[in-house]
Design a protein around this motif. Structure first.
Motif, PDB file in Angstrom:
ATOM      1  N   VAL A 116       0.844  -1.195   0.000  1.00 50.80           N
ATOM      2  CA  VAL A 116       0.000   0.000   0.000  1.00 50.80           C
ATOM      3  C   VAL A 116       0.879   1.244   0.000  1.00 50.80           C
ATOM      4  N   THR A 117       0.585   2.174  -0.893  1.00 54.06           N
ATOM      5  CA  THR A 117       1.416   3.364  -1.063  1.00 54.06           C
ATOM      6  C   THR A 117       1.295   4.349   0.084  1.00 54.06           C
ATOM      7  N   ALA A 118       0.054   4.623   0.521  1.00 50.40           N
ATOM      8  CA  ALA A 118      -0.180   5.739   1.440  1.00 50.40           C
ATOM      9  C   ALA A 118      -0.985   5.308   2.658  1.00 50.40           C
ATOM     10  N   LEU A 119      -0.729   5.976   3.778  1.00 52.11           N
ATOM     11  CA  LEU A 119      -1.505   5.776   4.994  1.00 52.11           C
ATOM     12  C   LEU A 119      -2.043   7.131   5.433  1.00 52.11           C
ATOM     13  N   GLY A 120      -3.363   7.224   5.543  1.00 53.57           N
ATOM     14  CA  GLY A 120      -3.992   8.474   5.951  1.00 53.57           C
ATOM     15  C   GLY A 120      -4.347   8.484   7.423  1.00 53.57           C
ATOM     16  N   LEU A 121      -3.925   9.534   8.139  1.00 53.15           N
ATOM     17  CA  LEU A 121      -4.311   9.723   9.532  1.00 53.15           C
ATOM     18  C   LEU A 121      -5.637  10.479   9.541  1.00 53.15           C
ATOM     19  N   VAL A 122      -6.678   9.874  10.117  1.00 50.98           N
ATOM     20  CA  VAL A 122      -8.024  10.438  10.073  1.00 50.98           C
ATOM     21  C   VAL A 122      -8.504  10.728  11.485  1.00 50.98           C
ATOM     22  N   ALA A 123      -9.098  11.906  11.685  1.00 56.32           N
ATOM     23  CA  ALA A 123      -9.590  12.283  13.009  1.00 56.32           C
ATOM     24  C   ALA A 123     -11.029  12.777  12.931  1.00 56.32           C
ATOM     25  N   ALA A 124     -11.846  12.370  13.908  1.00 52.96           N
ATOM     26  CA  ALA A 124     -13.240  12.787  13.979  1.00 52.96           C
ATOM     27  C   ALA A 124     -13.348  14.041  14.843  1.00 52.96           C
ATOM     28  N   TRP A 125     -13.269  15.173  14.188  1.00 51.81           N
ATOM     29  CA  TRP A 125     -13.472  16.467  14.843  1.00 51.81           C
ATOM     30  C   TRP A 125     -13.781  17.491  13.758  1.00 51.81           C
ATOM     31  N   ARG A 126     -14.112  18.707  14.181  1.00 53.21           N
ATOM     32  CA  ARG A 126     -14.480  19.735  13.202  1.00 53.21           C
ATOM     33  C   ARG A 126     -13.304  20.104  12.303  1.00 53.21           C
ATOM     34  N   GLY A 127     -12.153  20.303  12.932  1.00 48.38           N
ATOM     35  CA  GLY A 127     -10.993  20.715  12.162  1.00 48.38           C
ATOM     36  C   GLY A 127      -9.779  20.866  13.055  1.00 48.38           C
ATOM     37  N   LEU A 128      -8.741  21.419  12.487  1.00 43.22           N
ATOM     38  CA  LEU A 128      -7.449  21.503  13.175  1.00 43.22           C
ATOM     39  C   LEU A 128      -6.988  22.957  13.231  1.00 43.22           C
ATOM     40  N   GLU A 129      -6.656  23.403  14.441  1.00 41.63           N
ATOM     41  CA  GLU A 129      -6.163  24.754  14.645  1.00 41.63           C
ATOM     42  C   GLU A 129      -4.816  24.692  15.365  1.00 41.63           C
ATOM     43  N   GLU A 130      -4.185  25.852  15.504  1.00 40.87           N
ATOM     44  CA  GLU A 130      -2.904  25.895  16.209  1.00 40.87           C
ATOM     45  C   GLU A 130      -3.091  25.528  17.674  1.00 40.87           C
ATOM     46  N   GLY A 131      -2.130  24.822  18.230  1.00 38.45           N
ATOM     47  CA  GLY A 131      -2.222  24.416  19.621  1.00 38.45           C
ATOM     48  C   GLY A 131      -1.606  23.049  19.840  1.00 38.45           C
ATOM     49  N   PRO A 132      -1.781  22.490  21.040  1.00 39.19           N
ATOM     50  CA  PRO A 132      -1.140  21.213  21.382  1.00 39.19           C
ATOM     51  C   PRO A 132      -1.609  20.036  20.525  1.00 39.19           C
ATOM     52  N   VAL A 133      -2.866  20.042  20.080  1.00 37.62           N
ATOM     53  CA  VAL A 133      -3.342  18.941  19.229  1.00 37.62           C
ATOM     54  C   VAL A 133      -2.610  18.962  17.888  1.00 37.62           C
ATOM     55  N   LEU A 134      -2.454  20.148  17.321  1.00 38.64           N
ATOM     56  CA  LEU A 134      -1.693  20.275  16.080  1.00 38.64           C
ATOM     57  C   LEU A 134      -0.262  19.789  16.293  1.00 38.64           C
ATOM     58  N   ASP A 135       0.336  20.135  17.439  1.00 35.05           N
ATOM     59  CA  ASP A 135       1.704  19.689  17.739  1.00 35.05           C
ATOM     60  C   ASP A 135       1.785  18.161  17.718  1.00 35.05           C
ATOM     61  N   GLU A 136       0.802  17.501  18.334  1.00 33.94           N
ATOM     62  CA  GLU A 136       0.809  16.035  18.375  1.00 33.94           C
ATOM     63  C   GLU A 136       0.621  15.433  16.989  1.00 33.94           C
ATOM     64  N   ILE A 137      -0.284  16.011  16.216  1.00 39.63           N
ATOM     65  CA  ILE A 137      -0.503  15.512  14.854  1.00 39.63           C
ATOM     66  C   ILE A 137       0.769  15.655  14.033  1.00 39.63           C
ATOM     67  N   CYS A 138       1.437  16.787  14.155  1.00 41.77           N
ATOM     68  CA  CYS A 138       2.682  16.992  13.411  1.00 41.77           C
ATOM     69  C   CYS A 138       3.739  15.966  13.825  1.00 41.77           C
ATOM     70  N   GLU A 139       3.757  15.607  15.113  1.00 34.10           N
ATOM     71  CA  GLU A 139       4.690  14.578  15.573  1.00 34.10           C
ATOM     72  C   GLU A 139       4.382  13.231  14.907  1.00 34.10           C
ATOM     73  N   ARG A 140       3.096  12.878  14.820  1.00 31.53           N
ATOM     74  CA  ARG A 140       2.708  11.615  14.192  1.00 31.53           C
ATOM     75  C   ARG A 140       3.123  11.603  12.720  1.00 31.53           C
ATOM     76  N   LEU A 141       2.921  12.725  12.055  1.00 33.81           N
ATOM     77  CA  LEU A 141       3.286  12.805  10.637  1.00 33.81           C
ATOM     78  C   LEU A 141       4.791  12.681  10.461  1.00 33.81           C
ATOM     79  N   GLU A 142       5.552  13.351  11.324  1.00 31.78           N
ATOM     80  CA  GLU A 142       7.010  13.280  11.235  1.00 31.78           C
ATOM     81  C   GLU A 142       7.495  11.856  11.451  1.00 31.78           C
ATOM     82  N   GLU A 143       6.904  11.179  12.419  1.00 33.22           N
ATOM     83  CA  GLU A 143       7.292   9.795  12.710  1.00 33.22           C
ATOM     84  C   GLU A 143       6.926   8.866  11.559  1.00 33.22           C
ATOM     85  N   LEU A 144       5.765   9.097  10.969  1.00 30.07           N
ATOM     86  CA  LEU A 144       5.356   8.286   9.826  1.00 30.07           C
ATOM     87  C   LEU A 144       6.287   8.528   8.647  1.00 30.07           C
TER      88      LEU A 144
END
Length: 358
Positions: A116-144
């Motif tokens: 499989v070429t790609a893996l999508g990280l999917v989250a059930a929420w309205r959207g993404l703004e600046e803050g600690p949640v964005l920081d965590e998501i960016c960490e997951r993307l960097e690790e992936l």
């Protein structure tokens, strides 16, 4: 669908439009609407034949595979009427907070093992703004990204800030999924907690950051054929690279739980119409294909599909990956997709396209 007899004039017009698309030209909105209104099975299979030629011409025998991992499930504030993860409805959908790194890397390793070429990280929420949640998501993307096991993709809702889009890009995000879902006119019947324009703006922010766009919709929510045609042309105008086509899987507890399923031939015809309108895009068949198409699943490729979501969906099961891979093998299709930068879409057909006799 109808039992209308074969119409030679329809055959000639489908052939004319098919040859035009193969030659590098496009179909008009009016011509697209005519294709969507075809009803006789003979005409639909004629349409599929040409959609298959278009796929072969622009995509060869390569099939782009992707899978997803739910990094935050349930309790979403939005009221999308098809979604089991909305907090507005009582469903059996699981709920949990943002997951740690290990499940993401496990999903990435499984994706790699299955080609499989790609893996999508999917989250059930309205959207993404600046803050600690964005920081965590960016960490997951960097690790992936650092794992090198799958292309880092994501579907994280509405993005209102160009700065957020740029941070996702800088963290390794390559492709972002944000579906238009349906036509502008029908959208208020699907969701009222955010607007169609907010979805369009999200896509524009991501494009400006240099992120590839995955955007499509859902069939069978009560929309008309004209709505489906409008969706296809809207995605063309937005420049989506991947166009996922989902088919509604009615979930108990949601407002769309009692929607009548679309006939399989109507679904296949719609895929073929999308291929005529979007000849170079990756048409990805995603949620709802197993339950709606049943034994006709393999015909999605004859209808023009060039991509497939494999593995389970967010809240429903898919057929086993091994069965999908065997289906591709039986059809002579190759899941070793190598156009990670979507170069065939950006540079035109040229050497990436096979020659087809018309």
């Amino acid at each position: 669908m109808s039992n209308k007899p074969f119409d030679a004039k329809n055959h000639e017009r489908i052939e004319e439009l098919g040859k035009r698309v193969l030659g590098g030209s496009s179909v008009s909105r009016q011509e697209g609407e005519w294709l969507f209104e075809l009803e006789a099975p003979a005409d639909i299979f004629d349409l599929l034949s040409w959609a298959n030629r278009i796929r072969e011409h622009f995509k060869g025998n390569k099939i782009h595979l992707c899978s997803i991992v739910n990094v935050k499930a349930g309790g979403c504030s939005e009221n999308c009427r098809f979604c089991a993860q909305s907090a507005a409805y009582q469903t059996d959908s699981p709920r949990y907070g943002l997951i740690e790194t290990e499940p993401v890397l496990t999903a990435a390793a499984e994706a790699k093992a299955n080609g499989v070429t790609a893996l999508g990280l999917v989250a059930a929420w309205r959207g993404l703004e600046e803050g600690p949640v964005l920081d965590e998501i960016c960490e997951r993307l960097e690790e992936l990204k650092q794992s090198g096991q799958a292309r880092p993709d994501a579907s994280l809702g509405i993005i209102k800030s160009k700065k957020v889009a740029q941070r996702l890009k800088d963290s390794g995000l390559e492709c972002y999924n944000h579906n238009l879902e349906t036509s502008r006119g029908f959208f208020p019947q699907v969701c009222t907690t955010h607007t169609y324009d907010e979805r369009v703006q999200t896509i524009q922010h991501l494009k400006e950051a240099g992120i590839k766009i995955c955007s499509g919709g859902i069939l069978g929510m009560g929309e008309t054929r004209e709505d489906r045609c409008e969706l296809a042309f809207s995605l063309k105008e937005l420049g989506a690279h991947i166009v996922p086509i989902n088919i509604l899987n009615p979930i108990a507890g949601t407002p769309y739980a009692d929607r009548e399923p679309l006939p399989p031939l109507e679904i296949l015809k719609t895929i073929a119409c999308f291929r005529f309108i979007l000849p170079k895009q990756e048409l990805m068949i995603a949620g709802g294909r197993a339950i709606n198409l049943r034994d006709l699943q393999s015909l999605i490729f004859a209808a023009g599909a060039s991509a497939l979501m494999v593995g389970n969906y967010l809240t429903t099961l898919n057929q086993p990956v091994e069965k999908d891979l065997q289906m591709l093998k039986d059809l002579g299709l190759d899941p070793n997709w190598d156009k990670h930068g979507f170069s065939d879409q950006e540079a035109g057909c040229e050497a990436n396209c096979s020659s087809v006799s018309v």
